[in-house]
Design a protein around this motif. Structure first.
Motif, mmCIF file in Angstrom:
data_model
loop_
_atom_site.group_PDB
_atom_site.id
_atom_site.type_symbol
_atom_site.label_atom_id
_atom_site.label_comp_id
_atom_site.label_asym_id
_atom_site.label_seq_id
_atom_site.Cartn_x
_atom_site.Cartn_y
_atom_site.Cartn_z
ATOM 1 N N TYR A 1 0.866 -1.051 0.012
ATOM 2 C CA TYR A 1 0.078 0.094 0.029
ATOM 3 C C TYR A 1 0.755 1.158 -0.116
ATOM 4 C CZ TYR A 1 -3.706 -3.219 1.342
ATOM 5 O OH TYR A 1 -4.519 -4.368 1.507
ATOM 6 N N ALA A 2 0.483 2.366 -0.709
ATOM 7 C CA ALA A 2 1.251 3.416 -0.951
ATOM 8 C C ALA A 2 0.308 4.868 -1.045
ATOM 9 C CB ALA A 2 2.087 3.218 -2.007
ATOM 10 N N CYS B 1 5.333 4.548 1.130
ATOM 11 C CA CYS B 1 4.671 3.440 0.823
ATOM 12 C C CYS B 1 5.043 2.448 2.331
ATOM 13 C CB CYS B 1 5.059 2.624 -0.374
ATOM 14 S SG CYS B 1 6.660 2.690 -0.458
#
Length: 1255
Positions: free
Chosen positions: A818-819, A824
């Protein structure tokens, strides 16, 4: 002579490696961090991990060889890596698997092998959300398995599918386990550096514990047959590989400790208790050691080594499958990077014509008299031994599916005292007695031999009838081939053990033999001729000949012998009603594949029914029905006579299945529908008849003139050409109203490069009526603006390279990466759960400000958790806020400093208990601030208000009956969609009701799915698996979930498709963990609803992908989507652009006003109170950039068409011209004929070279 000077028979056993053609090649094998051997074998099959994920298995026949297709049938067993597998010793088709997904499954492999991919197990056993380390069958009790999961060791009774025993005395993870040959005790090796001896039926299960290898790396253990000794392999404190031999009666002391080398490869011990041969294969090694075990010093005597390819797994083949007539004493299956190599260990002998009995002691058979309930009731019974002699009928054992096996186990008779003295194998006792008990019964068709010398047989029967009528009945019952039917042609059909065990039966058999001695002598010549004929006919099918013994009994039921594939019918149309004449055998020139795979055939020649039958061109052109006409009118051809028989067509079910297969974009299967079944012949029989040199098949081909004449001729009806033009000009509405059932839109146009008039294209149009061959603009209405989108990786300076210790042990529900635009979060390996926070370098995104990473590698600072990770999410409205869900049911909130995380920490900002058990998913609300959604193991979805100092549950959604795979909020934040393992898609309106607003059937597979909203919250896109494990895209209307609007098949892969959609353009991005391709589609409101775009293929595999918000795209570069891709240690930005000529202008047709997702629309309190916030949108037009629509360009004049020659005026041609006009016309005609040449004379002259000027 002293024992140490006695030469062993197996001392010089040499490894013999076959040629590459005899190996299994071109397979996909990855590197797996498991405690298993990654390959196992029975007497019929072998199974090994497939592809880099290892969640699927390839199951092939044991004697298979050659190159393997990437699309061959697989066993899609689990959703994560398979850690261990084993075949049952009493059933060659019963396979047991354990996986990292905490499940244990039992599979049934049909006797003919896998004809299609299998994803439905016979039974599934759960191990309480703990990774399964190793599994196995009990060596004596049928229906009893053991499972090592985490710190627990358990026994399961398959007859009840319940745990019968659990031991939790291990302090660490159990690494290996092995049963004693009699099945009374089991030994385990553990990560706590200890070995244990366990008696599951004793009051105190752990009998003894001792220290073992002083290193926590993988340790293996094997019980040395029926001896009281165990052997372990592992590493010492100095990381040297060790072998230890212990006597269980004095477990604390080692009999022998042998140190080998300092290699890091884990030693897999493979031991044969019959010959005391030990094979040591190290993972990653290129050498396989062979040692012989003794009961005195030096205990281990090394033999010949094998050097070859790098080993990724190894196993021993059961003794029943060895080639004893070649002096093969053992066979090792070596799993390499892309091959499976069968290594035969052969004892050198002068001749291999005879059976060398001294090399083959009696071995354990596949018959047992002890069931799992009996063993659990403290009953013991030794496993009967069998001889390795070729006459002993040691065939494959197939007993049906698990339900039939359980029925047989429960029907086992109780043990008797007389049975314990001398076990009797029922395979060889009941067959000779059976003819005496029922002399009038007829043998089965599969046992009857059709090649009989009838005259000699009748003479022998009449001669014996006059002397002894009883003997004559016996000969008649066995068709004169008693010797062949009972023991498959071998001389010795009564085992010596049987003679010693049952004197009464032996007396009866001896009497029968005396009565039939003369009959057998008289029929000896006939038997010899019949055997010789059968051997010639069956020489091409070794499996069929080896499995012809069908009268043997296993565990009280007959052995189900695998039958060869049925031959396709080659009868003429209408011959199905005539049964007077028996089918005649035809010589076969093509071999039938034993494994059941259907080879891809080339184009078949045109043929007619017979030479005397009328010719029909409907079979050539295969024109589909014209819309608006009846079937009878459309099917009638002007050249088809009334006497022409109709072609046979398959059933609707079969045609729909074939159609579904053909519409997959990655399918290589040829479409075979009713047009391919010409004159009642299937494609296989037709190819057989064409290729056969002895068949009288001669195709009747018309001439070109005749073909043209028939094509254009109309006989009062509509011609073929007119019908074809009417079909091509049909409208979409008429096509929808036709009788043809709807099918998914074709995504891969494999024939797009071919001519529109090519025969192959016409055949495909005929075979699949719904698949149109028109150009893309006609099929999809208008051509998509994003049809030619392009994915471009970022410059090396914008990438983060060489990130250390990235973990791949992530649950299937989590995307794993996820970022946001600044930083991230990546999972890191190590104890508990670790999340590394990586700052993005400048240029990766417009908001990234960090400096470029050092070239030596990045060791990111980590957020430390006490429990394993499950899922995590960034707050879309705050780039410093990260929430993490763990296996313990807690949610931890982390607030990062402005400059990023500088050092690792284990102190979150706050922690709260969200669920009593592990949490599957965690997501933020898209429009409201401080609103969190969690889905957990308790089958509930909770919405949390984080604005309070102590987070509180605001709403709890119920109604799910199984594991929740995915959740997604609508773009407006009003509705929540979920997809569940129970196969249902649900839509909730959380502020109105905790129950689902509506639900519908989703993907049928239970292996994982994803859901996302599309087209202004009016459509739902669901990705998942079908029943044959093919990845699918399903599009639903949000107001009606009863059936999908469109279903698109993608490919067969175990990776779960992760979805992202760009709401402004309707572009759908799909990819899976471990894939290298990002599939791109456009979602539309009208048919075909899901249209393929240009897919992006990366240079390497990715572990995850995260798309950024719309304010992070570079509009000036016509970039409409930007993502970050996590590979094996690198993070690279990925830009998706649309090629445009005038890229200096703002492309307002590609960038409409976009919804604001980086700022909240309202607070959590307002949303929970039921207030609706107006949608917030913003224009992405950069300041000073002129929009494309406002940019006026001068219209370019069209090129003038050449003037056509004026038509002659008939009136003026008769009127005399004026002299001046006549002169002008003559001058114009003359000047038009004169050629003008403006070239000068000196231009054609040749000059002087530069070198000549010096002279």
């Amino acid at each position: 002579m002293a024992w140490r000077f006695k030469a062993s028979k197996y001392k010089n056993a040499a490894p013999i490696v076959p040629k590459p053609e005899a190996c299994i090649r071109d397979i996909c094998v990855g590197s797996y961090q498991t405690y298993g051997n990654n390959i196992c074998a029975s007497a019929a099959f072998m199974a090994f991990n497939w592809e880099h994920v290892g969640s699927s298995l390839a199951v092939l026949p044991l004697d298979d060889c050659g190159r393997k297709s990437k699309t061959m049938p697989l066993l899609h067993a689990h959703s994560d890596t398979i850690t261990d597998m084993e075949f049952s010793p009493f059933h060659d088709g019963l396979l047991l698997t354990g996986s990292q997904d905490s499940l244990v499954k039992v599979w049934h492999i049909p006797p003919e092998g896998l004809k299609e991919s299998l994803s439905t197990a016979e039974c599934t056993l759960s191990q309480k959300q703990r990774r399964v380390e190793n599994v196995g069958f009990h060596p004596v009790a049928d229906g009893l398995i053991h499972v090592a999961s985490g710190h627990e060791f358990a026994l399961w009774d398959l007859t009840k599918q319940k745990e019968a025993f659990v031991n939790k005395d291990h302090g660490e993870v159990i690494q290996s386990s092995s049963w004693k040959k009699d099945g009374r005790l089991i030994a385990t090796s553990c990560k706590d550096k200890k070995v244990r001896i366990i008696d599951p039926r004793a009051s105190s299960a752990v009998l003894d514990v001792a220290n073992s290898h002083q290193n926590i790396k993988d340790s293996r253990i094997v019980w040395l047959g029926d001896q009281d000794r165990i052997l372990t392999t592992g590493f010492d404190s100095a990381r040297l590989r060790q072998i230890m031999i212990r006597d269980v009666r004095n477990l604390s002391q080692t009999q022998k400790t042998l140190e080998l080398d300092c290699s890091t490869g884990i030693l897999m011990p493979l031991f044969d208790p019959d010959t005391n041969m030990l094979f040591l294969a190290g993972k990653g090694d290129t050498t396989i050691l062979y040692m012989e075990l003794t009961d005195r010093e030096p205990y281990l005597i090394e033999g010949l080594r094998h050097s070859g390819e790098q080993t990724k797994g190894a196993c021993l083949v059961p003794k029943r499958a060895l080639r004893v007539m070649e002096a093969e004493v053992n066979r090792v299956l070596q799993l390499a990077g892309s091959t499976v190599v069968p290594i035969m260990y052969q004892v050198p002998r002068k001749s291999y014509r005879d059976y060398h009995a001294d090399l083959y002691p009696e071995t354990s058979g596949a018959v047992t008299y002890l069931s799992a309930p009996m063993w659990l009731q403290n009953q013991d019974y030794p496993l009967p031994s069998i001889s390795m002699h070729p006459d002993a009928n040691n065939t494959q054992v197939h007993r049906g599916n698990l339900e039939e096996v359980v029925t047989t186990i429960l029907a086992m008779p109780p043990l008797k005292k007389i049975d314990a003295k001398k076990p009797i194998t029922p395979v060889q006792v009941e067959e000779p007695v059976k003819p005496v008990a029922k002399p009038q019964s007829e043998p089965k068709d599969e046992d009857r031999i059709d090649f009989v010398n009838v005259k000699d047989l009748i003479k022998d029967m009449e001669r014996q009838k006059s002397k002894e009528p009883k003997t004559t009945d016996y000969s008649k019952e066995t068709n004169g081939f008693h010797k062949k039917i009972i023991d498959n042609g071998h001389d010795n059909f009564i085992d010596k053990k049987v003679l010693d065990a049952e004197p009464e039966i032996v007396e009866n058999i001896e009497k029968i033999d005396e009565d039939n001695e003369k009959t057998m002598e008289n029929n000896e010549k006939t038997i010899y001729r019949a055997e010789k004929t059968i051997e010639k006919n069956d020489s091409s099918d070794s499996v069929e000949s080896s499995l012809s013994r069908s009268n043997s009994l296993i565990n009280g039921m007959p052995v189900q012998v695998p039958k060869p594939l049925p031959r396709s019918s080659i009868s003429e149309p209408g011959s199905g009603e005539e049964h007077s004449e028996a089918p005649k055998p035809k010589p076969r020139t093509t071999t039938v594949p034993i494994s059941g795979y259907k080879p891809r055939l080339g184009p078949k020649p045109f043929s007619t029914s017979s030479g005397s039958e009328d010719f029909s061109f409907d079979k050539v052109f295969s024109v589909p029905a014209v819309p608006g006409m009846t079937k009878s009118d459309s099917a009638t051809s002007p050249i088809t006579t009334a006497g022409t028989p109709m072609t046979s067509t398959p059933t609707a079910k079969e045609s729909s299945e074939e159609k579904d297969k053909s519409l997959s974009p990655t399918s290589d299967v040829e479409v075979a529908t009713k047009e391919e079944y010409i004159n009642g012949k299937s494609d296989t029989s037709l190819e057989e008849e064409v290729n056969s040199s002895d068949s009288g098949y001669r195709p009747k081909t018309p001439s070109t003139a005749e073909r043209r004449k028939l094509f254009e001729t109309t006989d009062g009806n509509q011609s073929i050409a007119e019908r074809r033009r009417a079909y091509e000009a049909r409208s979409v509405s008429v096509a929808v109203e036709s009788d043809t059932p709807p099918s998914p839109a074709p995504l891969r146009r494999r024939d797009s490069l071919k001519s529109r008039k090519s025969p192959e294209r016409e055949d495909k149009r005929a075979s699949v009526p719904n698949v149109t061959t028109k150009r893309t603009s006609t099929v999809f209405g208008k051509v998509s603006k994003f049809r030619h989108l392009k994915g471009t990786p970022g410059h090396k300076s914008t990438c983060v390279e060489n990130i250390k210790n990235i973990s791949r042990q992530i649950s299937g529900e989590c995307n794993g990466f996820y970022a946001n635009g600044v930083r991230c979060a990546v999972p890191l390996s190590g104890g508990g759960g670790r999340i590394g926070v990586v700052e993005l370098p400048g240029g990766a995104t417009p908001a990234a400000r960090a400096a470029a990473a050092a070239p030596g590698g990045v060791a990111p600072a980590a957020l430390l958790h006490a429990a394993p990770l499950q899922d995590w999410a960034w707050d879309p409205h705050c780039d410093r806020r990260l929430l993490v869900a763990c296996d313990d049911g807690l949610v931890r909130e982390w607030i990062l400093p402005d400059g990023g995380l500088q050092e690792s920490t284990n102190e979150p900002a706050r922690t709260f208990a969200a669920h009593p058990d592990k949490i599957y998913l965690i997501r933020f609300h898209p429009t409201a601030s401080d609103l969190l959604t969690t889905a957990a193991h308790d089958l509930t979805v909770k919405i949390w208000d984080l604005s309070e100092e102590e987070p509180k549950v605001a709403i709890t959604l119920t109604g799910h009956t199984d594991q929740i795979f995915a959740i997604d909020w609508s773009q407006s934040g009003e509705y929540l969609a979920t997809v569940c393992k129970d196969g249902l898609v649900r839509i909730f309106e959380p502020r109105a009701s905790p129950e689902a607003l509506r639900s519908g059937r989703g993907p049928p597979g239970g292996r994982g799915a994803r859901v996302v909203w599309a087209l202004g919250d009016t459509r739902l896109v669901v990705t998942g698996f079908d029943k044959v494990s093919e990845r699918q895209i399903l599009l639903y209307c949000a107001s009606d979930l009863s059936a999908p609007l469109c279903t698109v098949g993608l490919d067969v892969s175990p990776a779960i498709l992760q979805t992202y959609i760009d709401h402004d353009s309707g572009t759908l991005f799909l990819t899976g963990r471990g894939d290298s391709t990002i599939y791109c589609y456009e979602v539309a409101c009208e048919a075909p609803y899901v249209a393929p775009l240009s897919h992006h293929r990366a240079a390497s595999l990715h572990q995850g992908i995260a798309f950024l918000q719309k304010n992070m795209v570079a509009v000036d570069k016509v970039e409409f989507a930007r993502a970050l891709r996590l590979t094996n240690g690198n993070i690279e930005p990925l830009s998706f652009t649309v090629p445009r000529i005038k890229s200096e202008l703002f492309q307002d047709d590609l960038f409409p006003p976009t919804a604001v997702t980086w700022e909240p629309w309202q607070s959590a309190k307002d949303w929970l109170a039921g207030r609706t916030a107006p949608p917030r949108t913003v224009s992405l037009q950069p300041p000073g950039m002129e929009p494309l629509s406002a940019h006026t360009t001068p219209a370019t004049p069209r090129p003038e068409k050449p003037q056509q020659k004026p038509k002659p005026d008939l009136i003026k041609s008769h009127v005399p011209l004026d002299p001046k006009e006549k002169q002008d016309s003559i001058m114009k005609s003359m000047s038009a004929r004169v050629q003008m040449d403006l070239k000068l004379e000196q231009d054609s002259m040749e000059g002087v070279e530069e070198a000549e000027w010096d002279h």
